[in-house]
Design an enzyme around this catalytic site. Structure first.
Site, mmCIF file in Angstrom:
data_model
loop_
_atom_site.group_PDB
_atom_site.id
_atom_site.type_symbol
_atom_site.label_atom_id
_atom_site.label_comp_id
_atom_site.label_asym_id
_atom_site.label_seq_id
_atom_site.Cartn_x
_atom_site.Cartn_y
_atom_site.Cartn_z
ATOM 1 N N CYS A 271 0.845 -1.231 0.045
ATOM 2 C CA CYS A 271 -0.132 0.021 0.065
ATOM 3 C C CYS A 271 0.860 1.434 0.102
ATOM 4 O O CYS A 271 1.663 1.377 -1.051
ATOM 5 C CB CYS A 271 -0.785 -0.033 1.264
ATOM 6 S SG CYS A 271 -2.188 1.302 1.460
ATOM 7 N N HIS B 200 -7.290 -4.831 -2.888
ATOM 8 C CA HIS B 200 -6.135 -4.140 -1.992
ATOM 9 C C HIS B 200 -6.122 -4.576 -0.791
ATOM 10 O O HIS B 200 -7.049 -4.808 -0.034
ATOM 11 C CB HIS B 200 -6.536 -2.569 -2.047
ATOM 12 C CG HIS B 200 -5.488 -1.924 -1.504
ATOM 13 N ND1 HIS B 200 -4.684 -1.280 -2.389
ATOM 14 C CD2 HIS B 200 -5.311 -1.469 -0.548
ATOM 15 C CE1 HIS B 200 -3.754 -0.464 -1.491
ATOM 16 N NE2 HIS B 200 -4.123 -0.614 -0.329
ATOM 17 N N ASP C 174 -8.334 -3.564 -7.209
ATOM 18 C CA ASP C 174 -8.019 -2.471 -6.551
ATOM 19 C C ASP C 174 -8.157 -1.519 -7.594
ATOM 20 O O ASP C 174 -7.139 -1.102 -8.311
ATOM 21 C CB ASP C 174 -6.655 -2.787 -6.196
ATOM 22 C CG ASP C 174 -6.066 -1.394 -5.374
ATOM 23 O OD1 ASP C 174 -6.828 -0.483 -5.216
ATOM 24 O OD2 ASP C 174 -4.698 -1.651 -4.913
#
Length: 308
Positions: A198, A277, A246
């Site tokens: 991330c 994600h 995502d």
């Protein structure tokens, strides 16, 4: 748990038992976790699902982390040695601190891997990732961007707020300093890798763009690219891990791919089907075991190839 639109839902594991959670809930959580909507809006959206028959406890269990589930390698595993180390960061916040894990059997030098957390500080999942790397023979170092604020506070919501309060440019300098500190470790073989998730995926892309040949390999998991004007500096081979569902991060990929190709960068990208994600994070219902294990095996093989 069923609802009138049950057939549009995908099964997600919260480790025990399985619940059918609508994809929208995972999308809302991603928006909330990345500051696109506030907590009040996030909870208001979830309340619509409660009206359809989902309980808030089921939704929370699927979306929020339970870090007791994420420990794959114990901190007292006999094969590793875990400790904390500080490093100087003159262009960042002055001093950084991180979780340093080495193979217990290390007798010479070994490749080193920087592990970069998400946008909430050094939580237990990221520490476990560092231990997994050490178990596989690497020296791993996971800095905590929240060190100057007292460190990861023990919960993600507070951690996100703390990290958001910091200067992003100084955080980046802290990770650059951490990378240099790790590369110069007495037991380092001089080959530095980086893996991040991330926000950490963005940091790996940023390190590749700023460090040039000083970074030997990078593995960004669902991370956005570095600033466009920096991308021509990338020299490290990259293993880019993306999740099919995502939308936010994937929207940045075509432009990034174009720049990587234009600059003759060495890279490979894997898009993991029906993955969200955060699919590698085994503390939440977004965890996708099959895709996570495949992505991790590719990560280890990539580091073994480029850092040996």
């Amino acid at each position: 748990m069923t609802s009138p639109t049950q057939n549009t839902y995908k099964q997600y594991s919260t480790h025990s038992p399985e619940y059918s959670i609508p994809q929208e809930a995972f999308d809302w959580y991603d928006e909330y976790a990345h500051g696109l909507i506030d907590r009040r809006t996030f909870l208001a959206k979830l309340s619509k699902l409660v009206a359809l028959g989902f309980s808030m406890s089921v939704l929370s269990a699927a979306l929020l982390p339970n870090y007791a589930l994420a420990e794959q390698v114990s901190f007292n595993d006999a094969d590793i040695k875990a400790e904390y180390a500080t490093f100087a960061s003159p262009n960042g916040y002055g001093e950084g601190r991180g979780y340093l894990v080495t193979p217990a059997s290390l007798s010479g030098q070994a490749p080193v891997v920087l592990v970069v957390h998400e946008n909430r500080g050094l939580n237990p999942y990221i520490k476990d990732v560092a231990r997994r790397l050490a178990k596989a023979g690497f020296i791993a170092f996971a800095p905590d961007a929240l060190h100057t604020l007292g460190g990861y506070p023990g919960n993600d919501d507070e951690g996100r707020s703390m990290q958001k309060s910091l200067d992003k440019a100084k955080i980046e300098q802290d990770f650059l300093a951490a990378a240099s500190f790790l590369k110069a470790h007495p037991a380092s073989n001089g080959k530095l890798g980086a893996v991040g998730f991330c926000f950490g995926g963005y940091v790996v892309n940023m390190l590749a763009a700023r460090m040039g040949e000083q970074l030997a390999a990078g593995v960004p998991f669902y991370g956005t690219p570095a600033a466009k004007e920096l991308r021509a500096n990338i020299q490290a081979p990259l293993l880019i891990q993306l999740a099919e569902l995502d939308k936010r991060v994937n929207a940045t990929w075509p432009d990034y791919e174009q720049d990587l190709k234009a600059n003759d960068a060495i890279f490979e990208m894997h898009m993991y089907p029906q993955a969200n994600h955060g699919f590698h994070n085994d503390s939440t219902g977004r965890y996708d075991k099959d895709n996570a294990e495949l992505a991790w095996s590719r990560t280890l093989n990539f580091f073994k190839q480029h850092l040996a």
